[in-house]
Motif scaffolding. Structure first.
Motif, PDB file in Angstrom:
ATOM      1  N   LYS A 136       0.837  -1.206   0.000  1.00  0.00           N
ATOM      2  CA  LYS A 136       0.000   0.000   0.000  1.00  0.00           C
ATOM      3  C   LYS A 136       0.870   1.255   0.000  1.00  0.00           C
ATOM      4  CE  LYS A 136      -4.117  -1.907   2.256  1.00  0.00           C
ATOM      5  NZ  LYS A 136      -4.999  -1.832   3.451  1.00  0.00           N
ATOM      6  N   LEU A 137       1.953   1.198   0.750  1.00  0.00           N
ATOM      7  CA  LEU A 137       2.872   2.334   0.795  1.00  0.00           C
ATOM      8  C   LEU A 137       3.483   2.583  -0.581  1.00  0.00           C
ATOM      9  CD1 LEU A 137       4.570   4.483   2.223  1.00  0.00           C
ATOM     10  CD2 LEU A 137       6.142   2.669   2.921  1.00  0.00           C
ATOM     11  N   TYR A 138       3.903   1.514  -1.229  1.00  0.00           N
ATOM     12  CA  TYR A 138       4.490   1.645  -2.566  1.00  0.00           C
ATOM     13  C   TYR A 138       3.471   2.211  -3.551  1.00  0.00           C
ATOM     14  CZ  TYR A 138       6.715   0.287  -6.971  1.00  0.00           C
ATOM     15  OH  TYR A 138       7.267   0.292  -8.227  1.00  0.00           O
ATOM     16  N   GLN A 139       2.230   1.732  -3.479  1.00  0.00           N
ATOM     17  CA  GLN A 139       1.176   2.222  -4.365  1.00  0.00           C
ATOM     18  C   GLN A 139       0.909   3.706  -4.133  1.00  0.00           C
ATOM     19  OE1 GLN A 139      -2.144  -0.362  -3.585  1.00  0.00           O
ATOM     20  NE2 GLN A 139      -1.033  -2.188  -4.262  1.00  0.00           N
ATOM     21  N   LEU A 140       0.934   4.104  -2.880  1.00  0.00           N
ATOM     22  CA  LEU A 140       0.734   5.522  -2.564  1.00  0.00           C
ATOM     23  C   LEU A 140       1.845   6.382  -3.146  1.00  0.00           C
ATOM     24  CD1 LEU A 140      -0.499   7.945  -0.986  1.00  0.00           C
ATOM     25  CD2 LEU A 140       0.881   7.201   0.972  1.00  0.00           C
ATOM     26  N   LEU A 141       3.080   6.007  -2.864  1.00  0.00           N
ATOM     27  CA  LEU A 141       4.210   6.869  -3.217  1.00  0.00           C
ATOM     28  C   LEU A 141       4.528   6.881  -4.706  1.00  0.00           C
ATOM     29  CD1 LEU A 141       6.622   6.240  -0.206  1.00  0.00           C
ATOM     30  CD2 LEU A 141       5.153   8.211  -0.628  1.00  0.00           C
ATOM     31  N   THR A 142       4.263   5.789  -5.413  1.00  0.00           N
ATOM     32  CA  THR A 142       4.563   5.782  -6.852  1.00  0.00           C
ATOM     33  C   THR A 142       3.678   6.765  -7.625  1.00  0.00           C
ATOM     34  OG1 THR A 142       3.135   3.823  -7.079  1.00  0.00           O
ATOM     35  CG2 THR A 142       5.525   3.463  -7.033  1.00  0.00           C
ATOM     36  N   GLN A 143       2.585   7.184  -7.028  1.00  0.00           N
ATOM     37  CA  GLN A 143       1.764   8.210  -7.673  1.00  0.00           C
ATOM     38  C   GLN A 143       2.498   9.551  -7.741  1.00  0.00           C
ATOM     39  OE1 GLN A 143      -2.689   8.017  -6.688  1.00  0.00           O
ATOM     40  NE2 GLN A 143      -1.747   7.100  -4.875  1.00  0.00           N
TER      41      GLN A 143
END
Length: 292
Positions: free
Chosen positions: A79-86
């Protein structure tokens, strides 16, 4: 064993995380949390903004970082990766080094394929590099650049690994200079010294064939860093206790080795790694006590 593997098999993990994924909580340059967080100027319990985390509706960089740090502390790697890749095109160093860390964490998940892992490892290095370019005064950017640079060594051969070792050391030293109170950076510098102090003769021979002055260190230097980390944040990490004991064993000081190994053995086990460290410490204590 490959140099990068020897160096980073000792990388510390955050409490509550799977082995190989994280560093100790509260030592990574995040803003830190104590059960409640400030969001849009109001103090709110973290669980009240879980719906917000799911939808990733955010505003300022500060809000993104608050959400990122909460997800990190919660162990929500993907979830953290999905958030930050935006926000991968961001020019904010604080966001970019967190993205580098998140990319690395996803790479180390057991369900990540080898092909995906390699892509993520190089992606993490690129984010860390950009974080440094945006803010060379960020100690966390220096630390994560060093960690990510070591990771890519697994794909680039022994000559690149040895060459990168110099750069890795420089960035750990810079991280410590910028934040002398970060126990993790100090601990990692100790690992660097310990690794090159115990390098087998055949690896030293290869290194000398490739470089006139290959990286080298001593157990005394490693010991100094491990003690310094302990002074900055006592009992912050079970592996630091273990390595103090192991370093004293290398220096043939069984009395102090026993003292630190006992502390590692008695350290409260919060993670699987802590349990492994307890076991190793107990085995080492039994081993050299039987020889006496």
């Amino acid at each position: 064993m490959a140099l990068a593997a020897r160096l980073w098999r000792l990388l510390p993990f955050r409490r509550g995380a799977a082995p190989g994924s994280r560093l100790p909580a509260g030592t990574l340059g995040s803003r830190g949390h104590c059960g409640r967080c400030r969001f849009r100027g109001f103090e709110v319990p973290p669980w009240s903004w879980l719906p917000l985390l799911t939808s990733y509706t955010v505003g300022s960089v500060e809000e993104i970082l608050e959400q990122a740090d909460y997800l990190y502390e919660s162990g929500e790697t993907e979830k953290l990766y999905q958030l930050l890749t935006q926000y991968k095109e961001s020019e904010d160093a604080e966001l970019l080094w967190r993205l580098a860390r998140a990319s690395r964490d996803v790479a180390q998940l057991s369900r990540t394929s080898e092909e995906e892992k390699k892509l993520l490892v190089y992606e993490a290095l690129e984010y860390a590099k950009r974080a440094l370019e945006k803010n060379e005064s960020s100690f966390a950017s220096h630390k994560w650049y060093a960690i990510c640079l070591s990771d890519v060594g697994d794909y680039e051969g022994i000559k690149a690994k040895i060459a990168n070792a110099y750069i890795i050391k420089e960035h750990f030293e810079k991280a410590i200079e910028l934040n002398p109170k970060d126990a993790t950076s100090i601990h990692l510098m100790g690992i660097w010294c310990y690794t090159f102090a115990e390098m087998p003769w055949y690896q030293r021979r290869i290194a000398k064939m490739l470089f006139a002055t290959p990286p080298s260190s001593t157990y005394e230097k490693a010991l100094g860093y491990f003690h310094r980390a302990e002074q900055v944040d006592p009992n912050f990490y079970s592996k630091n206790l273990l390595l103090l004991g192991k370093t004293y064993l290398k220096l043939h000081n069984k009395k102090l080795a026993a003292f630190w190994l006992m502390k590692a053995k008695d350290y409260p086990a919060h993670t699987e790694e802590d349990k492994q460290i307890q076991t190793e410490a107990a085995q080492l204590l039994t081993s050299f006590s039987e020889k006496n």
